[in-house]
Motif scaffolding. Sequence first.
Motif, PDB file in Angstrom:
ATOM      1  N   HIS A   1      37.311  26.007  38.372  1.00 39.20           N
ATOM      2  CA  HIS A   1      38.317  25.481  39.292  1.00 39.20           C
ATOM      3  C   HIS A   1      39.501  26.422  39.227  1.00 39.20           C
ATOM      4  CE1 HIS A   1      40.798  22.633  41.534  1.00 39.20           C
ATOM      5  NE2 HIS A   1      41.760  22.929  40.684  1.00 39.20           N
ATOM      6  N   ARG A   2      39.935  26.908  40.389  1.00 41.20           N
ATOM      7  CA  ARG A   2      41.039  27.876  40.453  1.00 41.20           C
ATOM      8  C   ARG A   2      42.289  27.185  40.944  1.00 41.20           C
ATOM      9  NH1 ARG A   2      39.685  30.574  44.586  1.00 41.20           N
ATOM     10  NH2 ARG A   2      37.605  29.765  44.974  1.00 41.20           N
ATOM     11  N   GLU A   3      43.343  27.271  40.151  1.00 46.79           N
ATOM     12  CA  GLU A   3      44.626  26.751  40.584  1.00 46.79           C
ATOM     13  C   GLU A   3      45.193  27.661  41.671  1.00 46.79           C
ATOM     14  OE1 GLU A   3      45.705  23.964  39.623  1.00 46.79           O
ATOM     15  OE2 GLU A   3      44.317  23.596  37.953  1.00 46.79           O
TER      16      GLU A   3
ATOM     17  N   LEU B   1      34.886  46.651  45.174  1.00 53.06           N
ATOM     18  CA  LEU B   1      33.808  45.760  44.747  1.00 53.06           C
ATOM     19  C   LEU B   1      34.292  44.317  44.653  1.00 53.06           C
ATOM     20  CD1 LEU B   1      30.943  45.284  43.704  1.00 53.06           C
ATOM     21  CD2 LEU B   1      31.766  45.860  41.412  1.00 53.06           C
ATOM     22  N   VAL B   2      35.417  44.106  43.966  1.00 52.83           N
ATOM     23  CA  VAL B   2      35.937  42.742  43.838  1.00 52.83           C
ATOM     24  C   VAL B   2      36.342  42.188  45.208  1.00 52.83           C
ATOM     25  CG1 VAL B   2      37.717  41.291  42.786  1.00 52.83           C
ATOM     26  CG2 VAL B   2      36.707  43.174  41.483  1.00 52.83           C
ATOM     27  N   THR B   3      36.940  43.043  46.042  1.00 50.48           N
ATOM     28  CA  THR B   3      37.342  42.607  47.381  1.00 50.48           C
ATOM     29  C   THR B   3      36.137  42.193  48.205  1.00 50.48           C
ATOM     30  OG1 THR B   3      39.253  44.089  47.333  1.00 50.48           O
ATOM     31  CG2 THR B   3      38.538  43.304  49.485  1.00 50.48           C
ATOM     32  N   ASP B   4      35.052  42.950  48.107  1.00 49.59           N
ATOM     33  CA  ASP B   4      33.867  42.653  48.893  1.00 49.59           C
ATOM     34  C   ASP B   4      33.183  41.372  48.429  1.00 49.59           C
ATOM     35  OD1 ASP B   4      31.998  43.454  50.968  1.00 49.59           O
ATOM     36  OD2 ASP B   4      30.581  43.863  49.355  1.00 49.59           O
ATOM     37  N   LEU B   5      33.225  41.108  47.128  1.00 50.04           N
ATOM     38  CA  LEU B   5      32.548  39.928  46.598  1.00 50.04           C
ATOM     39  C   LEU B   5      33.386  38.662  46.707  1.00 50.04           C
ATOM     40  CD1 LEU B   5      30.965  41.372  43.313  1.00 50.04           C
ATOM     41  CD2 LEU B   5      29.798  40.835  45.459  1.00 50.04           C
ATOM     42  N   TRP B   6      34.715  38.807  46.637  1.00 46.79           N
ATOM     43  CA  TRP B   6      35.552  37.606  46.579  1.00 46.79           C
ATOM     44  C   TRP B   6      36.729  37.640  47.545  1.00 46.79           C
ATOM     45  CZ3 TRP B   6      40.522  36.090  45.504  1.00 46.79           C
ATOM     46  CH2 TRP B   6      40.705  34.725  45.208  1.00 46.79           C
ATOM     47  N   GLY B   7      37.495  38.707  47.505  1.00 49.57           N
ATOM     48  CA  GLY B   7      38.736  38.814  48.262  1.00 49.57           C
ATOM     49  C   GLY B   7      39.701  39.711  47.504  1.00 49.57           C
ATOM     50  N   PRO B   8      40.967  39.742  47.876  1.00 47.10           N
ATOM     51  CA  PRO B   8      41.935  40.609  47.214  1.00 47.10           C
ATOM     52  C   PRO B   8      41.965  40.378  45.708  1.00 47.10           C
ATOM     53  CG  PRO B   8      42.893  39.659  49.198  1.00 47.10           C
ATOM     54  CD  PRO B   8      41.574  38.979  48.993  1.00 47.10           C
ATOM     55  N   PRO B   9      41.681  41.396  44.888  1.00 51.89           N
ATOM     56  CA  PRO B   9      41.613  41.188  43.440  1.00 51.89           C
ATOM     57  C   PRO B   9      42.948  40.794  42.821  1.00 51.89           C
ATOM     58  CG  PRO B   9      41.462  43.522  43.972  1.00 51.89           C
ATOM     59  CD  PRO B   9      41.352  42.788  45.262  1.00 51.89           C
ATOM     60  N   GLY B  10      44.061  41.230  43.421  1.00 50.56           N
ATOM     61  CA  GLY B  10      45.354  40.852  42.882  1.00 50.56           C
ATOM     62  C   GLY B  10      45.576  39.357  42.930  1.00 50.56           C
TER      63      GLY B  10
ATOM     64  N   LEU C   1      43.125  37.035  42.935  1.00 50.99           N
ATOM     65  CA  LEU C   1      42.238  36.429  41.942  1.00 50.99           C
ATOM     66  C   LEU C   1      42.811  36.596  40.540  1.00 50.99           C
ATOM     67  CD1 LEU C   1      39.589  35.068  41.169  1.00 50.99           C
ATOM     68  CD2 LEU C   1      38.501  37.329  41.174  1.00 50.99           C
ATOM     69  N   ALA C   2      43.412  37.751  40.259  1.00 50.11           N
ATOM     70  CA  ALA C   2      43.967  37.997  38.931  1.00 50.11           C
ATOM     71  C   ALA C   2      45.131  37.072  38.612  1.00 50.11           C
ATOM     72  CB  ALA C   2      44.413  39.459  38.812  1.00 50.11           C
ATOM     73  N   ARG C   3      45.816  36.560  39.639  1.00 52.08           N
ATOM     74  CA  ARG C   3      46.962  35.680  39.403  1.00 52.08           C
ATOM     75  C   ARG C   3      46.562  34.212  39.284  1.00 52.08           C
ATOM     76  NH1 ARG C   3      48.839  39.050  43.403  1.00 52.08           N
ATOM     77  NH2 ARG C   3      48.549  37.459  44.998  1.00 52.08           N
TER      78      ARG C   3
END
Length: 337
Positions: free
Chosen positions: A242-244, A168-177, A179-181
């Motif tokens: 804003h994502r670093e 789900l997270v991959t489909d909506l945004w990309g690799p969840p790992g 995004l989590a970092r």
Amino acid sequence: MTDRSRAPEPTRPAPTAVRNVPALLLTLRQDGFTGSVIVSSAPGGTIHLEQGLVTAIDTPGAPAVETLLLKSRRVGEADWATAGTTAAAAPGPRAGDLGAALVAQGSIGAAELETVCAAAVFDGAFALVLSPPGRWEVAEAAAPAPIALRPGIEPRRLFEETARRVALVTDLWGPPGELARRRIRPAAQAESKAPRIPGRYRDILLAATGRRTARDIGFTLGRGLFAVLLDLVRMDARQLLHREPAHPAAAVPSVAPRAPHTGPPPAPAGPLPRRTPGRRGPEGRGGPAAPTDLTAPHHLTAPPGRPEGPAAASDDPPNDHRAERTETTEETEKSAP
């Protein structure tokens, strides 16, 4: 004389008998094992088992039951301390059972505690698969978790739900790992939009100092890692964040149980194909991949066609398509712990 009526003791799987933790958990479930599996990775953690069912997962990568209860103020600090004293002094099988003490003193209902415990187990499994696996060891004499879900969750059910969350997270945004970092801070226009967004989004904006990741925000607010990631995806679609830049890391591992090949060795396939310079096909790099065992639980990797590299996590503003898709999933995922 040998007592033939006595069933043989179940054997513990040797480290070489299975190739990953999911396969190990399935084996331990068949054996009715009670104890724990200690996973050494980043962040790693401890998987608690009773009769082969997963009752708790302790990992630095996701908030545990204690954090979920205290930070969300479902249970007060004083009640928690009192329950800890009661549990430590309890006789018999209730000794050390903090969850039973909390329910007995009326700090939380049994059904609500069960929901929180289940949420923590699923969230812990999700956190474990966001980094490459390391070594593991089985500990039969390990102490049980002070607050555990009973009777527990079937390992295969845990794999399926974890795969669904990653997909789900991959489909909506990309690799969840990845995004989590990411360290998160509010976007410049977030303050003007704050009155028109849900309260949980405002809480995240207040907690997003630019030094905190989704894990840190989850610990601060008493919310699960998966739920925070979903809200970050939705907030990103509204251009609130804003994502670093994230540090690169290895791809998300698979949770499909794999066992060593026990059949006869494959027949010789003839000489290796010759690589043609400048060509990328079956004769060189980029040729067909090995077949996948479709009978195993879902892999925790991105669905086919989704990029795994940095291009999947561009800092460009989200497009309308992503915003629409996050809105359509918001209602169905609101109950995520």
